[in-house]
Write an enzyme that holds these catalytic residues in place. Sequence first.
Site, mmCIF file in Angstrom:
data_model
loop_
_atom_site.group_PDB
_atom_site.id
_atom_site.type_symbol
_atom_site.label_atom_id
_atom_site.label_comp_id
_atom_site.label_asym_id
_atom_site.label_seq_id
_atom_site.Cartn_x
_atom_site.Cartn_y
_atom_site.Cartn_z
ATOM 1 C CD GLU A 175 -3.031 -1.318 2.032
ATOM 2 O OE1 GLU A 175 -3.448 -0.263 2.539
ATOM 3 O OE2 GLU A 175 -3.480 -2.443 2.320
ATOM 4 C CG HIS A 444 -8.817 -6.000 1.694
ATOM 5 N ND1 HIS A 444 -9.012 -4.649 1.595
ATOM 6 C CD2 HIS A 444 -9.609 -6.581 0.752
ATOM 7 C CE1 HIS A 444 -9.900 -4.415 0.646
ATOM 8 N NE2 HIS A 444 -10.286 -5.567 0.122
ATOM 9 C CD GLU A 469 -7.576 0.484 3.286
ATOM 10 O OE1 GLU A 469 -8.356 0.131 4.174
ATOM 11 O OE2 GLU A 469 -6.489 -0.087 3.064
HETATM 12 C C1 NOJ Z 1 -7.934 -2.813 5.839
HETATM 13 C C2 NOJ Z 1 -8.766 -3.222 4.670
HETATM 14 O O1 NOJ Z 1 -8.126 -2.916 3.460
HETATM 15 C C3 NOJ Z 1 -10.090 -2.501 4.769
HETATM 16 O O2 NOJ Z 1 -10.887 -2.768 3.626
HETATM 17 C C4 NOJ Z 1 -10.777 -2.924 6.049
HETATM 18 O O3 NOJ Z 1 -11.952 -2.173 6.198
HETATM 19 C C5 NOJ Z 1 -9.879 -2.679 7.274
HETATM 20 N N1 NOJ Z 1 -8.574 -3.217 7.082
HETATM 21 C C6 NOJ Z 1 -10.487 -3.304 8.513
HETATM 22 O O4 NOJ Z 1 -10.526 -4.692 8.385
HETATM 23 CA CA CA Z 2 -5.777 -2.244 3.207
#
Ligand code: NOJ
Ligand code: CA
Length: 675
Positions: A175, A444, A469
């Site tokens: 990321e 993820h 996010e």
């Molecule tokens: C990171 C993930 O990428 C995201 O989609 C998720 O909401 C949070 N972690 C919490 O699990």
């Molecule tokens: Ca993430």
Amino acid sequence: MTRKIFSFLAVGICICSLCSCSKPSQVEILSPDGQIKLNLSLNENGQPFYEVTVKDSLFITRSALGLTAKQEINLSEGFEIEKTVSDSKDEIWEQPWGENKTNRNHYNEMAIHLKNREKVRLTLRFRLFDDGIGFRYEYDIPSTDSLLITDELTAFNFRQEGISWSIPASAETYELLYRKLPLSEVETANTPFTLKMANGMYASIHEAALYDFPEMTLRQQGNGAFKAELIPYPDGIKAHKANRFTTPWRTLQIVPEAVGLINSALILNLNEPCALASTEWIHPLKYIGVWWGMHLGVETWKMDERHGATTANAKKYIDFAAANQIQGVLFEGWNAGWESWGSSQNFDFTKPCADFDIDEVVRYAKEKGVVIIGHHETGGNIPNYERQLDKAMQWYADRNIRYVKTGYAGSFPYGLSHHGQYGVNHYQRVVETAARYRMMVDAHEPIKDTGIRRTWPNMMTREGARGMEWNAWSEGNPPAHHVTLPFTRLLAGPMDYTPGVFDILFLKTRHSPRRKKWNELDQRNSRVNTTLAKQLANWVILYSPMQMASDLIENYQGHPAFQFFRDFDPDCDRSEALAGEPGEFIAIVRKAGEKYFLGASTNEEARTISIKLDFLKSGKQYKAVIYADGEIADWKSNPTDYTITEQTVTAEDTLTVRMAAGGGQAISFTPLTPL
Ligand code: NOJ
Ligand code: CA
């Protein structure tokens, strides 16, 4: 067929011309179209090296091969070529879901069987395709039971300078922001590592079929020469292996146009055929979720007065899905353990929160014809997850919940890395356990995709790059990010980016009294850095068989542009990248049933491109619904200006696609008469 026979003869001719002595010290192989040539030779110490020529011009200069071990065994030197076995294949194979359900696997293979003084047997298996090469190591070491691998010597020494797009190597995360750098200035890179060479050719280094081995990253050795670096265990050992093992494939795609990288099936072709007895239970879907509210800070994962995953909220989302042709709803923060997120990370995967009546939610969803996407956030506490894994999958399967999103937001225990051999094996264990319960996975903070979806098609999608996010709580993803991803991260496979935020400036939530934390949002002036039309285009461009409309549902209610997502079908049969340059722009079309969806987008620069519609069935008329940037749209100053127009088109037409700065365009094509 004629072409195939010719290619096979070409391989044979190459080898024979170098076999005048009984034990040749170099061999050659050509791609089926004869344009890519690979030469394998041994140096004076008996170490293998390879060289790649493209259209008679040297591309990769003499580059080392081999592994090293902690034990007193030489795995890279003292070799002689025992024999060379050639093969070739030209087959069509199918997968249960896209991007292309049908793929052609056409290559020439050369397996070079080597043996050294210590009786180490090494088969170097090379496959040459028209769009690149793959090779792997197959070791057989009779004198030991197990090995501690300390290094991989594989090098990629580029002959020319070029520019590259990559993220830095990291044992823990992908990321990160992409960098566009001259090849010679890249210190480390993760893969896919994408390049445009001085001669105009495009290339990308990655790997295929990563199992029971650490991931490969790259480190600069000087002058555009890169060496493989494997992610280590805390004690520095890279991999624990038995005396017979095969490494993942090392891949190098080489194509004349940037879009050729996207249109290549090389990585999938190097994976094994499907390992599952049946796949009729595996389906792409569109989904929404109780998700974005938590990232914006107006809802919480843990059970408090702002809890997102309540029974009442779940029903609201299910109603919205049922009314809008959306098959699935994700619920995060539904289970016990969120209070410990960031500390002990003790999630319980079979204990719902008291205000989330899962049986009632399941019943309600079934009544409405909607499926639930479960969520397993581990916080990186792998032992805790593995202890519960079977039970947790069984528990969901018992409730007919067939999709699970996993998460690893947190460190692994004992100093272990997300991307080391331990991590790779854990992620694979989850995929295989899920398959036993007929569950599909969206991971993820995953290990990077290396095409294993061919073998394990229940491994649907993953994150593995900066997704939506990041826009909620950081400076966000710049406009160039979305036109870099298709040429880098997405070469590896589908991505759960979760596009589709319509409240681009967070106008409805920024000043909400419910937003108690994440006030960094204001300090960093967080927002989504695109126009609205580009959000729609990203549903097509950023391919995921599980495609999310990520905004709060109230932002879609009554919004005319949401019709695009209602009509959109993520179960595509065929995809084609039509035009694009990394970091600049992209246009991709996907066919799903008789419909087509086109997504085009640009970086910070406004641009207009022409798209020929010759992908449509000829002689047929289609209704094109065009979702475009408005006259005064601009990602910075006016992101939500858009237009929707309709046009009747045929395969003979060319569309002028105008995109604002940071903008894009999404088009759905529906046949006007039955085909
Ligand atoms: C990171 C993930 O990428 C995201 O989609 C998720 O909401 C949070 N972690 C919490 O699990
Ligand atoms: Ca993430």
